[in-house]
Design a protein around this motif. Sequence first.
Motif, PDB file in Angstrom:
ATOM      1  N   LEU A 270       0.708  -1.169   0.033  1.00 59.62           N
ATOM      2  CA  LEU A 270      -0.034  -0.018  -0.040  1.00 59.62           C
ATOM      3  C   LEU A 270       0.741   1.249  -0.056  1.00 59.62           C
ATOM      4  O   LEU A 270       0.678   2.292  -0.910  1.00 59.62           O
ATOM      5  CB  LEU A 270      -1.001  -0.018   1.165  1.00 59.62           C
ATOM      6  N   GLN A 271       1.888   1.199   0.711  1.00 57.43           N
ATOM      7  CA  GLN A 271       3.091   2.298   0.781  1.00 57.43           C
ATOM      8  C   GLN A 271       3.377   2.479  -0.741  1.00 57.43           C
ATOM      9  O   GLN A 271       3.701   3.653  -0.801  1.00 57.43           O
ATOM     10  CB  GLN A 271       4.130   1.928   1.694  1.00 57.43           C
ATOM     11  N   ILE A 272       3.927   1.536  -1.169  1.00 56.45           N
ATOM     12  CA  ILE A 272       4.460   1.636  -2.678  1.00 56.45           C
ATOM     13  C   ILE A 272       3.422   2.366  -3.510  1.00 56.45           C
ATOM     14  O   ILE A 272       3.702   3.218  -4.480  1.00 56.45           O
ATOM     15  CB  ILE A 272       4.626   0.153  -3.441  1.00 56.45           C
ATOM     16  N   GLU A 273       2.243   2.098  -3.097  1.00 54.94           N
ATOM     17  CA  GLU A 273       1.035   2.262  -4.274  1.00 54.94           C
ATOM     18  C   GLU A 273       0.458   3.674  -3.725  1.00 54.94           C
ATOM     19  O   GLU A 273      -0.479   4.445  -4.237  1.00 54.94           O
ATOM     20  CB  GLU A 273      -0.110   1.527  -4.234  1.00 54.94           C
ATOM     21  N   GLY A 274       1.024   4.315  -2.802  1.00 54.68           N
ATOM     22  CA  GLY A 274       0.672   5.519  -2.020  1.00 54.68           C
ATOM     23  C   GLY A 274      -0.847   5.562  -1.401  1.00 54.68           C
ATOM     24  O   GLY A 274      -1.581   6.474  -1.607  1.00 54.68           O
ATOM     25  N   ARG A 275      -1.168   4.465  -1.013  1.00 53.35           N
ATOM     26  CA  ARG A 275      -2.500   4.519  -0.552  1.00 53.35           C
ATOM     27  C   ARG A 275      -2.367   4.178   1.122  1.00 53.35           C
ATOM     28  O   ARG A 275      -1.446   3.817   1.514  1.00 53.35           O
ATOM     29  CB  ARG A 275      -3.310   3.223  -1.073  1.00 53.35           C
ATOM     30  N   SER A 276      -3.685   4.776   1.724  1.00 55.88           N
ATOM     31  CA  SER A 276      -3.711   4.496   3.200  1.00 55.88           C
ATOM     32  C   SER A 276      -3.585   3.038   3.540  1.00 55.88           C
ATOM     33  O   SER A 276      -4.025   2.285   3.217  1.00 55.88           O
ATOM     34  CB  SER A 276      -4.822   5.231   3.726  1.00 55.88           C
TER      35      SER A 276
END
Length: 311
Positions: A270-276
């Motif tokens: 999720l961090q890689i995808e910029g998501r919460s």
Amino acid sequence: MLSQLSIGIFVRSEEIVASAIELLRGERYALTHIKSAGEFLGFLKHNYHLDCLVLEVDGDLRSLLGKLQERSLFLPAVIFSPQPGEDERAVAPYSDGFEAGTSTPNTSQDESCAFFYHPAEVQLAIARSSEIVAGIDQAIAQFLKLSTPVPVNYQSAKSDATAQLTAQSLLSRQQRRLAEKLRERLGYLGVYYKRNSQIFLKNLSPPEKQKFLEQLKSSYRDIVLNYFSQDTAVNNQIDEFVNLAFFADVPVTQIVEIHMELMDEFAKQLQIEGRSEEILLDYRLTLIDAIAHMCEMYRRSIPKEASQVIR
């Protein structure tokens, strides 16, 4: 109408077929007459609610049953043979019940050479085909008490603890399904699940332990990915996961560890995808659900006599 028992008949003897159909027809049984090995395997592949098999010893029987064992597909079975072993015992004339403690197995679970399919099968001489009703009753009663499905080629399977645990898990699901049907019909009180301590997680070799934990983690990953979907199969996935964990005596702390490892993996993605990452908090419900199922499994594993003492 009370729930019918589904019987699959695959025998070559016209005498046995005619006798079975005559004796089993009525509202209690739903019969399926299977006429070829291909049809037999195809039928079982797509039918997970069969309650008992009626088979006959012939040249292809071991090969056929070997394929069922490879799939870890175990069912109550009545097997007709021209000359059953000298140890054969008479089938008790049951009426309409499968009460715990009423059956007497023909063989112990250590006498692997005495059976074709599994230790809870019932063997009858072809000349005794008229006893098929009692044979089915005994086969079901013995199957519900079967603690370990020992395949014919069990020596090779014995070296793979993960395969044993998978077979044990599938056996318990079949026993529970059948017990629930009998409870609906007869008030049957359930199944006492016995476990083999030799395949407990703590007793496995390091390679076997790693292989099993990878399978368990993969199973839990599937649950997490499908948990909030509309796919009703997730309930079966949770059952399979819990059965595997139960028969391997996996501690709850290990399940929590698997959950946390997966959440860490998902958080990084999720961090890689910029998501919460807040969405991952919802998956605490998945962990609670799995642990609740495991508690229920342990509750079921207590014999009726022991539970009465506890109360």
